[in-house]
Scaffold this motif. Structure first.
Motif, PDB file in Angstrom:
ATOM      1  N   PRO A   6       0.818  -1.209   0.000  1.00 34.33           N
ATOM      2  CA  PRO A   6       0.000   0.000   0.000  1.00 34.33           C
ATOM      3  C   PRO A   6       0.854   1.262   0.000  1.00 34.33           C
ATOM      4  O   PRO A   6       1.949   1.280   0.541  1.00 34.33           O
ATOM      5  N   SER A   9       0.501   6.998   1.737  1.00 33.05           N
ATOM      6  CA  SER A   9      -0.714   7.707   2.118  1.00 33.05           C
ATOM      7  C   SER A   9      -1.820   6.712   2.424  1.00 33.05           C
ATOM      8  O   SER A   9      -1.984   5.714   1.749  1.00 33.05           O
ATOM      9  N   ALA A  11      -4.811   7.417   1.994  1.00 33.34           N
ATOM     10  CA  ALA A  11      -5.959   7.949   1.251  1.00 33.34           C
ATOM     11  C   ALA A  11      -6.905   6.818   0.874  1.00 33.34           C
ATOM     12  O   ALA A  11      -6.479   5.729   0.527  1.00 33.34           O
ATOM     13  N   ASP A  12      -8.172   7.114   0.949  1.00 33.73           N
ATOM     14  CA  ASP A  12      -9.182   6.099   0.677  1.00 33.73           C
ATOM     15  C   ASP A  12      -9.269   5.838  -0.820  1.00 33.73           C
ATOM     16  O   ASP A  12      -9.700   6.669  -1.592  1.00 33.73           O
ATOM     17  N   SER A  13      -8.845   4.631  -1.215  1.00 29.07           N
ATOM     18  CA  SER A  13      -8.834   4.246  -2.629  1.00 29.07           C
ATOM     19  C   SER A  13      -9.983   3.309  -2.962  1.00 29.07           C
ATOM     20  O   SER A  13     -10.031   2.761  -4.054  1.00 29.07           O
ATOM     21  N   ARG A  14     -10.885   3.121  -2.008  1.00 33.30           N
ATOM     22  CA  ARG A  14     -11.980   2.181  -2.231  1.00 33.30           C
ATOM     23  C   ARG A  14     -12.986   2.747  -3.233  1.00 33.30           C
ATOM     24  O   ARG A  14     -13.293   3.926  -3.238  1.00 33.30           O
ATOM     25  N   VAL A  15     -13.508   1.836  -4.066  1.00 35.15           N
ATOM     26  CA  VAL A  15     -14.497   2.189  -5.071  1.00 35.15           C
ATOM     27  C   VAL A  15     -15.875   2.125  -4.419  1.00 35.15           C
ATOM     28  O   VAL A  15     -16.173   1.183  -3.674  1.00 35.15           O
ATOM     29  N   GLU A  36     -10.026  -3.987  -0.283  1.00 32.90           N
ATOM     30  CA  GLU A  36      -9.320  -2.706  -0.323  1.00 32.90           C
ATOM     31  C   GLU A  36      -9.240  -2.073   1.066  1.00 32.90           C
ATOM     32  O   GLU A  36      -8.276  -1.389   1.386  1.00 32.90           O
ATOM     33  N   ARG A  39      -6.139  -3.127   2.721  1.00 33.24           N
ATOM     34  CA  ARG A  39      -4.979  -2.363   2.216  1.00 33.24           C
ATOM     35  C   ARG A  39      -4.923  -0.979   2.836  1.00 33.24           C
ATOM     36  O   ARG A  39      -3.863  -0.520   3.253  1.00 33.24           O
ATOM     37  N   VAL A  40      -6.068  -0.315   2.905  1.00 33.17           N
ATOM     38  CA  VAL A  40      -6.125   1.046   3.456  1.00 33.17           C
ATOM     39  C   VAL A  40      -5.703   1.034   4.922  1.00 33.17           C
ATOM     40  O   VAL A  40      -4.970   1.923   5.372  1.00 33.17           O
TER      41      VAL A  40
END
Length: 175
Positions: A6, A9, A11-15, A36, A39-40
Motif C-alpha cells: 500500500p 498515504s 488515502a481512501d482508494s476504495r471504489v 481494499e 490495504r487502506v
C-alpha cells in the motif's frame, strides 16, 4: 517497496459500492470494498509496525492478517472452487505467526495476497453463475455464492481486528 505494498498515504482508494445492482455485482463490489479496506488499514506503516503485536496477549498483527487473507483467498478459490490441491503459503497456522518483518517480508505478503485476489477475481468473472459449486472438505459442496458470502464475513471480521490494531499502533481511526 514493491508496487503491491500500500502507498504511504492512507488515502481512501476504495471504489463506491453500487446501491442498486444485481446479486453478483453487489457481492463482488462488497468483497472488493473489504479487500481494499485491508490495504487502506495497512497503508503508511513500516514493516515493524505491520508485524507489531499490539493487542497483548494476542499474537495478531496487521501483517498476519494480510498473510491470512492471502491464504484464505487461496484456499477458497484455488482449492475449493477450482479443485487444485491445497498448497499452503505458510506452514501450519504460520500466516498469523509474524514476530518481526522487513520490507521484503511485507512485499512478499502483499504480492501473495494480490496474486490470490487476482485468481479469485478471474474465477468469479469466468463463472457462469453463482450456483457454480466447489467441494470444501469440511462442508461438502458449496456454491460460489456461499464462498463470496463467507469471504465477506472473513474480511469484515478481520477488518474489525485491523481497526483495533491500527488504532493501537498510531492512533489512526476511521479509515
Amino acid at each position: 517497496m514493491d508496487t503491491d505494498t500500500p502507498a504511504v498515504s492512507a488515502a481512501d482508494s476504495r471504489v463506491r459500492r453500487p446501491p442498486t445492482a444485481d446479486e453478483r455485482t453487489t457481492l463482488v463490489a462488497f468483497l472488493g470494498w473489504h479487500r481494499e479496506t485491508l490495504r487502506v488499514k495497512c497503508a503508511g506503516l513500516t514493516a515493524a509496525q505491520l508485524a507489531d503485536r499490539v493487542l497483548s496477549p494476542s499474537g495478531l498483527s496487521l501483517l498476519g492478517l494480510v498473510r491470512h487473507a492471502a491464504e484464505t483467498e487461496r484456499f477458497w478459490f484455488r482449492t475449493v472452487m477450482a479443485g487444485e490441491p491445497f498448497e499452503g503459503l505458510y506452514a501450519g497456522d504460520g500466516a498469523f505467526d509474524v514476530a518481526r518483518a522487513d520490507e521484503r517480508t511485507v512485499d512478499e505478503a502483499w504480492a501473495a495476497w494480490r496474486r490470490e485476489v487476482e485468481f479469485g477475481e478471474r474465477f468469479v468473472d469466468e463463472a457462469r453463475d453463482l450456483d457454480v459449486a466447489g467441494d470444501e472438505p469440511g462442508e461438502g459442496p458449496v456454491s460460489l455464492r456461499w464462498v463470496l458470502m463467507h469471504l465477506l464475513e472473513e474480511y469484515a471480521r478481520h477488518n474489525g481486528h485491523a481497526d483495533l490494531l491500527r488504532e493501537r499502533l498510531d492512533g489512526v481511526v476511521g479509515l
